[in-house]
Design a protein around this motif. Sequence first.
Motif, PDB file in Angstrom:
ATOM      1  N   VAL A   6       0.855  -1.177   0.000  1.00 51.11           N
ATOM      2  CA  VAL A   6       0.000   0.000   0.000  1.00 51.11           C
ATOM      3  C   VAL A   6       0.896   1.233   0.000  1.00 51.11           C
ATOM      4  N   SER A   7       0.696   2.076  -0.960  1.00 51.23           N
ATOM      5  CA  SER A   7       1.552   3.234  -1.088  1.00 51.23           C
ATOM      6  C   SER A   7       1.281   4.248   0.007  1.00 51.23           C
ATOM      7  N   LYS A   8       2.370   4.809   0.532  1.00 53.38           N
ATOM      8  CA  LYS A   8       2.208   5.810   1.578  1.00 53.38           C
ATOM      9  C   LYS A   8       2.055   7.208   1.000  1.00 53.38           C
ATOM     10  N   PHE A   9       2.283   7.287  -0.270  1.00 53.47           N
ATOM     11  CA  PHE A   9       2.194   8.596  -0.900  1.00 53.47           C
ATOM     12  C   PHE A   9       1.127   8.600  -1.983  1.00 53.47           C
ATOM     13  N   GLU A  16      -0.667  10.480  -8.226  1.00 51.34           N
ATOM     14  CA  GLU A  16       0.511   9.631  -8.428  1.00 51.34           C
ATOM     15  C   GLU A  16       0.988   9.034  -7.101  1.00 51.34           C
ATOM     16  N   HIS A  17       1.591   7.835  -7.174  1.00 51.14           N
ATOM     17  CA  HIS A  17       2.104   7.200  -5.958  1.00 51.14           C
ATOM     18  C   HIS A  17       3.622   7.191  -5.879  1.00 51.14           C
ATOM     19  N   ASP A  18       4.292   7.570  -6.939  1.00 51.42           N
ATOM     20  CA  ASP A  18       5.748   7.509  -6.937  1.00 51.42           C
ATOM     21  C   ASP A  18       6.381   8.857  -6.627  1.00 51.42           C
ATOM     22  N   LEU A  19       7.409   8.796  -5.791  1.00 51.42           N
ATOM     23  CA  LEU A  19       8.184   9.987  -5.483  1.00 51.42           C
ATOM     24  C   LEU A  19       9.600   9.821  -6.027  1.00 51.42           C
ATOM     25  N   ILE A  20      10.164  10.925  -6.430  1.00 47.43           N
ATOM     26  CA  ILE A  20      11.524  10.907  -6.961  1.00 47.43           C
ATOM     27  C   ILE A  20      12.428  11.762  -6.071  1.00 47.43           C
ATOM     28  N   LEU A  42      11.922   7.004  -4.522  1.00 48.83           N
ATOM     29  CA  LEU A  42      11.882   6.828  -3.075  1.00 48.83           C
ATOM     30  C   LEU A  42      10.832   5.778  -2.768  1.00 48.83           C
ATOM     31  N   LYS A  43      11.229   4.801  -1.977  1.00 47.13           N
ATOM     32  CA  LYS A  43      10.304   3.708  -1.707  1.00 47.13           C
ATOM     33  C   LYS A  43       9.514   3.932  -0.420  1.00 47.13           C
ATOM     34  N   ASN A  44       8.533   3.091  -0.217  1.00 44.41           N
ATOM     35  CA  ASN A  44       7.681   3.182   0.966  1.00 44.41           C
ATOM     36  C   ASN A  44       8.444   3.068   2.279  1.00 44.41           C
ATOM     37  N   ASP A  45       9.570   2.363   2.240  1.00 45.26           N
ATOM     38  CA  ASP A  45      10.334   2.169   3.477  1.00 45.26           C
ATOM     39  C   ASP A  45      11.340   3.290   3.701  1.00 45.26           C
ATOM     40  N   HIS A  46      11.184   4.400   2.969  1.00 46.77           N
ATOM     41  CA  HIS A  46      12.002   5.605   3.128  1.00 46.77           C
ATOM     42  C   HIS A  46      13.406   5.463   2.548  1.00 46.77           C
ATOM     43  N   HIS A  47      13.681   4.355   1.924  1.00 44.53           N
ATOM     44  CA  HIS A  47      14.954   4.195   1.235  1.00 44.53           C
ATOM     45  C   HIS A  47      14.793   4.665  -0.210  1.00 44.53           C
ATOM     46  N   TRP A  48      15.883   5.027  -0.780  1.00 50.12           N
ATOM     47  CA  TRP A  48      15.840   5.419  -2.187  1.00 50.12           C
ATOM     48  C   TRP A  48      17.160   5.014  -2.836  1.00 50.12           C
ATOM     49  N   HIS A  49      17.155   4.973  -4.135  1.00 49.21           N
ATOM     50  CA  HIS A  49      18.395   4.737  -4.854  1.00 49.21           C
ATOM     51  C   HIS A  49      18.366   5.552  -6.136  1.00 49.21           C
ATOM     52  N   TYR A  50      19.544   5.993  -6.535  1.00 51.24           N
ATOM     53  CA  TYR A  50      19.621   6.821  -7.727  1.00 51.24           C
ATOM     54  C   TYR A  50      19.759   5.947  -8.959  1.00 51.24           C
ATOM     55  N   GLU A  51      18.963   6.246  -9.946  1.00 52.09           N
ATOM     56  CA  GLU A  51      18.993   5.459 -11.175  1.00 52.09           C
ATOM     57  C   GLU A  51      19.596   6.227 -12.342  1.00 52.09           C
ATOM     58  N   PHE A  52      19.581   7.537 -12.216  1.00 51.65           N
ATOM     59  CA  PHE A  52      20.065   8.363 -13.318  1.00 51.65           C
ATOM     60  C   PHE A  52      21.030   9.418 -12.793  1.00 51.65           C
ATOM     61  N   LYS A  53      21.885   9.863 -13.682  1.00 47.57           N
ATOM     62  CA  LYS A  53      22.858  10.884 -13.316  1.00 47.57           C
ATOM     63  C   LYS A  53      23.146  11.713 -14.553  1.00 47.57           C
ATOM     64  N   GLU A  54      23.221  13.028 -14.379  1.00 46.75           N
ATOM     65  CA  GLU A  54      23.555  13.861 -15.531  1.00 46.75           C
ATOM     66  C   GLU A  54      24.114  15.193 -15.083  1.00 46.75           C
ATOM     67  N   LYS A  55      24.859  15.802 -15.971  1.00 44.88           N
ATOM     68  CA  LYS A  55      25.382  17.132 -15.721  1.00 44.88           C
ATOM     69  C   LYS A  55      24.283  18.129 -16.062  1.00 44.88           C
ATOM     70  N   ASP A 126       4.263  14.191   2.905  1.00 43.14           N
ATOM     71  CA  ASP A 126       3.045  13.625   2.330  1.00 43.14           C
ATOM     72  C   ASP A 126       2.903  12.118   2.555  1.00 43.14           C
ATOM     73  N   PHE A 127       3.896  11.507   3.170  1.00 43.92           N
ATOM     74  CA  PHE A 127       3.751  10.088   3.501  1.00 43.92           C
ATOM     75  C   PHE A 127       2.697   9.943   4.586  1.00 43.92           C
ATOM     76  N   SER A 128       1.922   8.870   4.497  1.00 45.09           N
ATOM     77  CA  SER A 128       0.832   8.700   5.455  1.00 45.09           C
ATOM     78  C   SER A 128       1.349   8.465   6.874  1.00 45.09           C
ATOM     79  N   ASP A 129       2.597   8.002   6.998  1.00 49.06           N
ATOM     80  CA  ASP A 129       3.114   7.778   8.348  1.00 49.06           C
ATOM     81  C   ASP A 129       4.048   8.885   8.811  1.00 49.06           C
ATOM     82  N   PHE A 130       3.987  10.035   8.145  1.00 46.66           N
ATOM     83  CA  PHE A 130       4.883  11.128   8.504  1.00 46.66           C
ATOM     84  C   PHE A 130       4.601  11.654   9.909  1.00 46.66           C
ATOM     85  N   ASN A 131       5.667  11.853  10.649  1.00 45.43           N
ATOM     86  CA  ASN A 131       5.544  12.416  11.988  1.00 45.43           C
ATOM     87  C   ASN A 131       6.729  13.343  12.227  1.00 45.43           C
TER      88      ASN A 131
END
Length: 153
Positions: A6-9, A16-20, A42-55, A126-131
């Motif tokens: 279940v998406s938190k965002f 939209e449910h995806d955050l970048i 950015l995933k539901n568990d608050h982790h994220w990873h970079y997929e793209f990089k540019e100047k 905007d995450f549903s579990d934000f505190n």
Amino acid sequence: MVETGVSKFTCKNCGEHDLIVTHVWTILAGEDSERWQEWGPLKNDHHWHYEFKEKIEENADKEAQRGDFGAFEEDDSASEPEEYEIYETETSRESDEFFVRCGNCDREVEFGWSQPDRRGLIWPVDFSDFNPSECWPDPKYTELWQRRQWLRK
Ligand SMILES: [Zn+2]
């Protein structure tokens, strides 16, 4: 943490449910400073990873000026680095910037960090579990959070 699926965002603009997460940093080298960015989901568990990089190309304005041949030659000396200015050769973490945006409409979403000094995990407002009592604001939101009395003591 268990992924419930279940998406938190949910974007209040577009649903939209995806955050970048975008990380912008500067490689300081005087006149030749470069701006780079990397981004990824950015995933539901608050982790994220970079997929793209540019100047980041920021000379769109300069190019427009160059096209104006009728204009007198501009004195660029003001924008040149002064002798006494010391440029760090390595990536300066202080000037790094982080942004969280809706993956669809690009709306900027406020966020905090699970640890001070922009460390740990990212907690979008905007995450549903934000505190707010569980995180530290990203520096650009500190004032705003202070006004809301969200800042931790
Ligand atoms: Zn959106």
